[in-house]
Enzyme design. Structure first.
Site, mmCIF file in Angstrom:
data_model
loop_
_atom_site.group_PDB
_atom_site.id
_atom_site.type_symbol
_atom_site.label_atom_id
_atom_site.label_comp_id
_atom_site.label_asym_id
_atom_site.label_seq_id
_atom_site.Cartn_x
_atom_site.Cartn_y
_atom_site.Cartn_z
ATOM 1 N N LYS A 54 -8.411 -9.457 -6.177
ATOM 2 C CA LYS A 54 -7.435 -9.887 -7.199
ATOM 3 C C LYS A 54 -7.881 -11.212 -7.828
ATOM 4 O O LYS A 54 -7.826 -11.393 -9.039
ATOM 5 C CB LYS A 54 -6.035 -10.028 -6.563
ATOM 6 C CG LYS A 54 -5.401 -8.676 -6.249
ATOM 7 C CD LYS A 54 -4.161 -8.768 -5.353
ATOM 8 C CE LYS A 54 -3.724 -7.352 -4.941
ATOM 9 N NZ LYS A 54 -2.564 -7.311 -4.044
ATOM 10 N N GLN A 98 0.896 -11.457 -0.712
ATOM 11 C CA GLN A 98 0.254 -10.243 -0.200
ATOM 12 C C GLN A 98 1.029 -9.697 1.003
ATOM 13 O O GLN A 98 1.365 -10.422 1.928
ATOM 14 C CB GLN A 98 -1.205 -10.540 0.183
ATOM 15 C CG GLN A 98 -2.007 -9.331 0.576
ATOM 16 C CD GLN A 98 -2.206 -8.320 -0.563
ATOM 17 O OE1 GLN A 98 -2.264 -8.673 -1.725
ATOM 18 N NE2 GLN A 98 -2.307 -7.051 -0.207
ATOM 19 N N ASP A 121 4.455 -8.449 -9.161
ATOM 20 C CA ASP A 121 4.408 -7.285 -8.268
ATOM 21 C C ASP A 121 5.539 -6.297 -8.596
ATOM 22 O O ASP A 121 5.495 -5.137 -8.186
ATOM 23 C CB ASP A 121 4.617 -7.760 -6.816
ATOM 24 C CG ASP A 121 3.378 -7.613 -5.961
ATOM 25 O OD1 ASP A 121 2.541 -6.746 -6.258
ATOM 26 O OD2 ASP A 121 3.267 -8.367 -4.978
HETATM 27 N N1 GUN Z 1 0.040 -4.704 -0.029
HETATM 28 C C1 GUN Z 1 -0.308 -3.422 -0.348
HETATM 29 N N2 GUN Z 1 -0.040 -3.170 -1.654
HETATM 30 C C2 GUN Z 1 0.469 -4.313 -2.164
HETATM 31 C C3 GUN Z 1 0.924 -4.670 -3.470
HETATM 32 O O1 GUN Z 1 0.925 -3.888 -4.433
HETATM 33 N N3 GUN Z 1 1.389 -5.950 -3.607
HETATM 34 C C4 GUN Z 1 1.424 -6.826 -2.570
HETATM 35 N N4 GUN Z 1 1.904 -8.049 -2.794
HETATM 36 N N5 GUN Z 1 1.010 -6.521 -1.348
HETATM 37 C C5 GUN Z 1 0.536 -5.265 -1.156
#
Ligand code: GUN
Length: 296
Positions: A54, A98, A121
């Site tokens: 990311k 995350q 998100d």
């Molecule tokens: N962990 C797995 N998928 C995601 C996501 O789309 N966003 C976040 N913040 N954590 C994740």
């Protein structure tokens, strides 16, 4: 029939090029630089690799980006305070915590602490509610990526029988909500299956578009898929380590056999995965535009 392989990697590249141009224009015309902070708690290898990807994507697009690492032992209160710091920081337009978080932290409480205007998100209840009533600002990244894959591959969703396997807040519930809305890339008839569904195959065999986020390797076998169906595999299962030390991945669909029956299918890796990160970038650009009063 051998299925068309839907390359998320290629479509993600195309969208990132579009975003790069948009970010350049935002900077030149409006002096706006999209800002993204990613917060990682602990050292879960999968989470480390997602957050790194990311950050790389954000930098490549010319964002202002920050990576914050916190120890596994951080308290919920301190994590919420950290989120609040970025809620108040005007250089930051998007905050991503995350997941998963360590078990002593209430995940919902932390997600609810994010300012909904910075919730790239799309997990805050305000954004979940807005999606449900067709007024979404931020759609969760994985399902948003699936919709883009369908749109950009020219797969018709209008009136289509869509069957979703999995009911998570991150994928199953939001993709069902997105595809049943009125509008382009939606208007589908949606069925959501889960671990308590009786006779799963009876449902999956009806699908024009089958979306699988079951979290179980090869949960969908060829006999469960209709001839010519579109199969979107959201699964990312780590099944070992290759000689080069990279994680070996497989999806929730038995790719080798299902591709002989489906009309189109996403591979793992290189299907839905690259789209998720790209949609995070798209949401962050949108958040920056909204914050600056520019029509997104
Ligand atoms: N962990 C797995 N998928 C995601 C996501 O789309 N966003 C976040 N913040 N954590 C994740």
């Amino acid at each position: 029939m051998t299925a068309k392989i839907i390359s998320g990697a290629e479509i993600a590249r195309e969208i990132r090029e579009e975003l790069k141009r948009e970010v350049a224009i935002l900077g030149e015309k409006h002096g706006v630089v999209p800002g993204l902070v990613t917060i990682l708690v602990g050292e879960n290898p999968a989470s480390v690799s997602y957050v790194t990807a990311k950050q790389q994507a954000a930098k490549a697009l010319g964002f202002y980006s920050l990576q914050v690492n916190e120890p596994e032992t951080i308290s919920e209160e301190n994590l919420e305070e950290l989120v609040n710091t970025y809620n108040r920081n005007s250089l930051i337009h998007g905050i991503l915590v995350q997941l998963p978080l360590p078990s002593h932290i209430n995940e919902s409480a932390v997600l609810h602490a994010v300012d909904p205007r910075k919730d790239v998100d799309g997990f805050h209840p305000v954004n979940v509610g807005k999606l449900m009533i067709g007024e979404a600002d931020f759609i969760p990244c994985t399902p948003a990526g699936i919709q883009q894959l369908l749109l950009r591959t020219g797969i018709e969703t209008d009136g289509a029988e869509v069957v979703v396997v999995g009911r998570s807040n991150i994928v199953g519930k939001p993709i069902a909500n997105i595809l049943l809305q009125k509008g382009k890339g939606a208007n589908a008839t949606v069925t959501v299956c889960h671990t308590r569904t009786r006779n799963l195959a009876e449902h999956t065999k009806r699908a024009d578009i089958l979306i699988v986020a079951a979290g179980k390797p090869k949960a969908i076998t060829a006999d469960m898929v209709r001839e010519g169906a579109v199969v979107i595999d959201v699964g990312v299962n780590r099944i070992g380590v290759s000689e080069s030390g990279k994680a070996k991945l497989c999806g929730d669909v038995d790719f080798e056999r299902v591709k002989e029956k489906a009309g189109a299918i996403t591979p793992v890796p290189g299907g839905v995965g690259p789209m998720t990160i790209t949609m995070l970038m798209m949401n962050t650009v949108k958040a920056a535009k909204i914050a600056a009063g520019i029509k997104p």
